[in-house]
Design a protein around this motif. Structure first.
Motif, PDB file in Angstrom:
ATOM      1  N   ARG A 183     -58.205  26.627 -14.935  1.00 31.34           N
ATOM      2  CA  ARG A 183     -57.252  26.262 -15.891  1.00 31.34           C
ATOM      3  C   ARG A 183     -56.009  27.305 -15.644  1.00 31.34           C
ATOM      4  O   ARG A 183     -54.640  26.788 -15.754  1.00 31.34           O
ATOM      5  CB  ARG A 183     -57.609  26.900 -17.679  1.00 31.34           C
ATOM      6  CG  ARG A 183     -56.609  26.771 -18.547  1.00 31.34           C
ATOM      7  CD  ARG A 183     -57.016  26.907 -19.972  1.00 31.34           C
ATOM      8  NE  ARG A 183     -57.750  28.158 -19.942  1.00 31.34           N
ATOM      9  CZ  ARG A 183     -58.988  28.756 -20.401  1.00 31.34           C
ATOM     10  NH1 ARG A 183     -59.964  27.626 -20.165  1.00 31.34           N
ATOM     11  NH2 ARG A 183     -59.270  29.880 -20.498  1.00 31.34           N
ATOM     12  N   HIS A 184     -56.174  28.553 -15.133  1.00 33.04           N
ATOM     13  CA  HIS A 184     -54.898  29.362 -14.757  1.00 33.04           C
ATOM     14  C   HIS A 184     -54.463  28.983 -13.685  1.00 33.04           C
ATOM     15  O   HIS A 184     -52.952  28.867 -13.522  1.00 33.04           O
ATOM     16  CB  HIS A 184     -55.445  30.839 -14.565  1.00 33.04           C
ATOM     17  CG  HIS A 184     -55.779  31.437 -15.690  1.00 33.04           C
ATOM     18  ND1 HIS A 184     -56.478  32.755 -15.786  1.00 33.04           N
ATOM     19  CD2 HIS A 184     -55.678  31.132 -17.181  1.00 33.04           C
ATOM     20  CE1 HIS A 184     -56.989  33.194 -16.979  1.00 33.04           C
ATOM     21  NE2 HIS A 184     -56.165  32.290 -17.685  1.00 33.04           N
ATOM     22  N   TYR A 186     -54.450  25.578 -12.546  1.00 32.52           N
ATOM     23  CA  TYR A 186     -53.813  24.307 -12.706  1.00 32.52           C
ATOM     24  C   TYR A 186     -52.297  24.637 -13.505  1.00 32.52           C
ATOM     25  O   TYR A 186     -51.249  24.081 -12.952  1.00 32.52           O
ATOM     26  CB  TYR A 186     -54.360  23.723 -13.937  1.00 32.52           C
ATOM     27  CG  TYR A 186     -55.641  22.772 -13.359  1.00 32.52           C
ATOM     28  CD1 TYR A 186     -56.222  23.015 -12.141  1.00 32.52           C
ATOM     29  CD2 TYR A 186     -56.023  21.767 -14.150  1.00 32.52           C
ATOM     30  CE1 TYR A 186     -57.334  22.197 -11.770  1.00 32.52           C
ATOM     31  CE2 TYR A 186     -57.135  20.926 -13.696  1.00 32.52           C
ATOM     32  CZ  TYR A 186     -57.676  21.239 -12.614  1.00 32.52           C
ATOM     33  OH  TYR A 186     -58.746  20.626 -12.150  1.00 32.52           O
ATOM     34  N   ARG A 187     -52.210  25.817 -14.184  1.00 33.37           N
ATOM     35  CA  ARG A 187     -50.870  26.037 -14.873  1.00 33.37           C
ATOM     36  C   ARG A 187     -49.990  26.497 -13.564  1.00 33.37           C
ATOM     37  O   ARG A 187     -48.899  26.258 -13.751  1.00 33.37           O
ATOM     38  CB  ARG A 187     -51.146  27.134 -15.766  1.00 33.37           C
ATOM     39  CG  ARG A 187     -49.867  27.779 -16.472  1.00 33.37           C
ATOM     40  CD  ARG A 187     -50.131  28.812 -17.546  1.00 33.37           C
ATOM     41  NE  ARG A 187     -50.892  29.785 -17.058  1.00 33.37           N
ATOM     42  CZ  ARG A 187     -50.665  30.796 -16.257  1.00 33.37           C
ATOM     43  NH1 ARG A 187     -49.412  31.088 -15.801  1.00 33.37           N
ATOM     44  NH2 ARG A 187     -51.476  31.908 -16.108  1.00 33.37           N
ATOM     45  N   LYS A 188     -50.347  27.328 -12.881  1.00 35.94           N
ATOM     46  CA  LYS A 188     -49.685  27.860 -11.728  1.00 35.94           C
ATOM     47  C   LYS A 188     -49.256  26.859 -10.852  1.00 35.94           C
ATOM     48  O   LYS A 188     -48.039  26.716 -10.044  1.00 35.94           O
ATOM     49  CB  LYS A 188     -50.136  28.903 -11.033  1.00 35.94           C
ATOM     50  CG  LYS A 188     -50.746  30.090 -11.819  1.00 35.94           C
ATOM     51  CD  LYS A 188     -51.303  31.239 -11.145  1.00 35.94           C
ATOM     52  CE  LYS A 188     -51.601  32.605 -12.180  1.00 35.94           C
ATOM     53  NZ  LYS A 188     -52.298  33.531 -11.164  1.00 35.94           N
ATOM     54  N   GLU A 190     -48.760  23.529 -11.703  1.00 37.10           N
ATOM     55  CA  GLU A 190     -48.154  22.602 -12.612  1.00 37.10           C
ATOM     56  C   GLU A 190     -48.892  21.336 -12.431  1.00 37.10           C
ATOM     57  O   GLU A 190     -48.175  20.112 -12.248  1.00 37.10           O
ATOM     58  CB  GLU A 190     -46.631  22.764 -12.046  1.00 37.10           C
ATOM     59  CG  GLU A 190     -46.051  23.835 -12.366  1.00 37.10           C
ATOM     60  CD  GLU A 190     -44.363  23.923 -12.025  1.00 37.10           C
ATOM     61  OE1 GLU A 190     -43.923  22.830 -11.254  1.00 37.10           O
ATOM     62  OE2 GLU A 190     -43.746  24.815 -12.492  1.00 37.10           O
ATOM     63  N   ASN A 192     -52.303  18.710 -13.956  1.00 40.97           N
ATOM     64  CA  ASN A 192     -52.901  18.589 -15.336  1.00 40.97           C
ATOM     65  C   ASN A 192     -54.475  18.063 -14.963  1.00 40.97           C
ATOM     66  O   ASN A 192     -55.229  18.224 -15.916  1.00 40.97           O
ATOM     67  CB  ASN A 192     -52.281  17.608 -16.195  1.00 40.97           C
ATOM     68  CG  ASN A 192     -50.939  18.285 -16.501  1.00 40.97           C
ATOM     69  OD1 ASN A 192     -50.844  19.377 -17.275  1.00 40.97           O
ATOM     70  ND2 ASN A 192     -49.739  17.403 -16.415  1.00 40.97           N
TER      71      ASN A 192
END
Length: 218
Positions: A183-184, A186-188, A190, A192
């Protein structure tokens, strides 16, 4: 009097062994990096082999695939479960050292091992993997994109086609930890979706390297 310890570094990623080489460079009078390898066993002219377990597991690689018989192998990992030392010894390593060590303590531990002794207990897998050695002395795929080493390990295994459950088993962490790391990451990155994450990881150099190089003049 013996000269500096001749050390070979092994990992699937050139960027990882290059970072370790830089980390040890100030201690050349004590430890000389004489060889670096990725996905190819080292030769027989080193005193010790330091096997960095980034995106690998002692469960899916044999010690004889890391170094020829007679060359002691030291596992280098951030894993901190209570039985990590026992598993490393059963695998064939002569010791298991923590990535939380500073370069100076790592060198001291390697020298202890070379002398045939056991490293100080503080040099084995440490209780906290977050108190890591200074990041500027190490490197890994994804670091420049802001991923921590553990997030990058998970992304590397994801890019290699492993399921979340397989990643958890390979890294000896819970499935929930894997999901948190992803999850971390994926956020970094960018992204989904898993397919997007795999493409991103491959584009950012998460494909394992094949490398075998003796360090000039060593």
């Amino acid at each position: 009097m013996r000269g500096p310890l001749r050390l070979a570094l092994v990992n699937d990623y050139e960027v990882v062994v290059a970072g370790l080489t830089r980390m040890l460079a100030p201690y050349a009078a004590q430890v000389r990096v004489v060889e670096i390898a990725a996905n190819i066993p080292v030769s027989d002219h080193a005193d010790l082999v330091l096997f960095d377990t980034f995106a690998q597991s002692m469960d899916n690689v044999r010690v004889e695939d890391v170094a020829p018989a007679g060359i002691p192998v030291v596992a280098y990992t951030w894993q901190n479960e209570p039985d990590v030392q026992k598993r490393a010894l059963a695998w064939g390593a002569v010791a298991c050292l923590s990535k939380t060590l500073s370069a100076a303590r790592l060198v001291a531990a390697l020298e202890d091992i070379r002398r045939g002794g056991s490293p100080d207990p503080g040099h084995t897998a440490a209780p906290s993997v977050d108190a890591a050695a200074p990041e500027e002395t190490r490197d890994w795929p994804g670091r420049s994109e802001g991923l921590t080493e553990r997030e990058s390990e998970v992304m590397a295994l994801l890019a290699a086609g492993h399921s979340n459950q397989e990643i958890a088993e390979l890294l000896h962490v819970s499935i929930n930890s894997v999901k948190t790391y992803l999850r971390h990451a994926y956020r970094k990155a960018e992204v989904n979706r898993r397919s997007q994450a795999v493409l991103w990881a491959l584009d950012k150099g998460f494909t394992p390297d094949v490398l075998h190089r003796r360090v000039r003049g060593r």
